[in-house]
Design an enzyme around this catalytic site. Structure first.
Site, short mmCIF file in Angstrom:
data_model
loop_
_atom_site.label_atom_id
_atom_site.label_comp_id
_atom_site.label_asym_id
_atom_site.label_seq_id
_atom_site.Cartn_x
_atom_site.Cartn_y
_atom_site.Cartn_z
N CYS A 108 0.82 -1.21 0.00
CA CYS A 108 0.00 0.00 0.00
C CYS A 108 0.86 1.26 0.00
O CYS A 108 1.76 1.40 0.83
CB CYS A 108 -0.91 0.01 1.22
SG CYS A 108 -1.93 1.49 1.32
N LYS A 150 2.06 -9.65 -1.09
CA LYS A 150 2.17 -8.70 -2.20
C LYS A 150 3.00 -7.52 -1.75
O LYS A 150 2.87 -7.04 -0.62
CB LYS A 150 0.78 -8.22 -2.63
CG LYS A 150 0.82 -7.28 -3.83
CD LYS A 150 -0.56 -6.77 -4.20
CE LYS A 150 -0.48 -5.81 -5.38
NZ LYS A 150 -1.80 -5.21 -5.69
N GLY A 212 0.66 -4.76 -12.39
CA GLY A 212 0.95 -3.42 -12.86
C GLY A 212 0.78 -3.28 -14.35
O GLY A 212 1.43 -3.98 -15.13
#
Length: 381
Positions: A108, A150, A212
């Protein structure tokens, strides 16, 4: 070109198509996951929840931890900065919610999170990262539930963490690691660095998932071909386009990739209607329609629907009013090909300085450290 993977193995879990829906706050609720699953195979991850919120039985957190009746493979992403809370939360998910997969968020970029040392800032503390991952894996192992993580490339280009994070994930017993090819400083701006994904593939023996700039199924195929990733994680690319998972399933089919079929506005209208119905089933009609409003601009992006109609749809308060408004759309209008391959959702600008706790960069260990975590933090990676 090397053969494409046709499935994804995460420990004891086999995913029919090597595609994962990224958790997105306020988006990937049970209704949206069901909608995407109706389009194509993959692993559909619940909105991210906080470890502390789950352990303390925070009402907001528990309300997010909802699954559709047909959701047989339950996948949840945890946000956590304290190994004790993360371990307890992982055990609760396994023992009480019957999850089949747990993912940990260390990607994040939101300032309110990194300012406390969480999200994409946390992997800088290698010792703390190892403690958290070890706690999660230790709690999930008795239930044969795989744990993945992640992350991002790093805090910025001068403070790169992903290779160390990959090594720590592997040593901690994680089943896979997903890498978003941007730094925290980039947030969602610029382009994702797929070469970092390829570097991580060469650096670890566990599966690496690439994330991405996957806007079309062809992007996913190209990423896997160029990087050697075992699969892809799709986030913003599916906003207003849940049929992307149909295209992805076709792209990774054992019989070989097939060309995607672009939906007409009539078909998009049907998906919009289905989305609103599912939201209403899970939340009640009034709240479900309100939740649907945020999706209207994504669904209609590039179509000729007029401003008045768009505005009315963005204020819809019942399924009956939605039906009347959807009838005003031209079902024969073709999909706007000009929208293909372009970013969707938030982008923003890169940050000149990432918000971090004072002295955060002074050491890279952090073992035994305790990072502040709110009980109902909501983030994305």
């Amino acid at each position: 070109m090397p053969a494409l993977p046709t499935s994804l193995t995460l420990g004891s879990l086999t995913v029919e198509t090597p595609v994962v829906l990224a958790p997105m706050a306020g988006i990937t609720n049970a209704a949206y996951r069901r909608l995407c699953a109706e389009q194509g195979a993959g692993l559909y991850v619940c909105e991210m929840i906080t470890s502390r919120g789950l352990v303390e039985r925070d009402e907001t957190t528990l309300n997010m931890l909802v699954f559709d009746d047909l959701e047989k493979v339950r996948s949840v992403q945890l946000y956590g900065t304290d190994p004790v809370y993360v371990g307890k939360a992982a055990e609760i998910l396994c023992a009480e919610y019957g999850v089949a997969h747990i993912d940990l968020n260390f990607g994040c970029p939101v300032p309110k999170v990194t300012r406390k040392g969480g999200g994409g800032a946390l992997p800088w503390k290698r010792g703390l990262l190892a403690e958290i991952l070890t706690a999660a894996v230790g709690a999930a192992t008795p239930y044969d539930v795989p744990v993945t993580m992640k992350t991002r490339k790093g805090i910025d280009e001068d403070h790169v963490t992903y290779l160390d994070a990959g090594r720590i994930a592997e040593d901690s017993g994680c089943a896979a690691i997903a890498l978003h090819g941007r730094t925290v400083a980039q947030s969602y701006s610029g382009e994702a660095d797929w070469s970092a994904i390829a570097n991580l593939v060469d650096h670890v023996s566990i599966p690496v998932l690439g994330n991405g700039d996957i806007w079309e199924a062809g992007d996913a195929v190209r990423m896997v071909s160029e990087t050697g990733a075992a699969g892809v994680v799709v986030g913003r690319g599916c906003l207003g386009r849940p049929w992307l998972f149909r295209d992805l399933a076709a792209a990774f089919a054992p019989s070989g990739p097939s060309a995607p079929v672009l939906p007409s506005l009539g078909e998009v209208r049907d998906v919009m209607r289905r989305h609103a119905e599912l939201l209403s089933e899970h939340m009640g009609e009034e709240r479900g329609c309100k939740e649907f409003r945020k999706h209207v601009s994504w669904y209609l992006k590039g179509f000729r629907a007029g401003g008045t109609l768009r505005h009315s749809l963005a204020l819809v308060d019942s399924l009956a009013s939605l039906e009347r408004l959807l009838d005003e759309l031209d079902p024969s209008e073709p999909f706007p090909v000009s929208e293909l391959g372009h970013p969707r959702g938030r982008q923003g600008s890169p940050r000149t300085k990432v918000a971090l706790p004072e002295g955060w960069l002074d050491d890279v260990d952090g073992a035994g450290a305790h990072v502040q975590e709110d009980s109902n933090e909501t983030t994305g990676g």
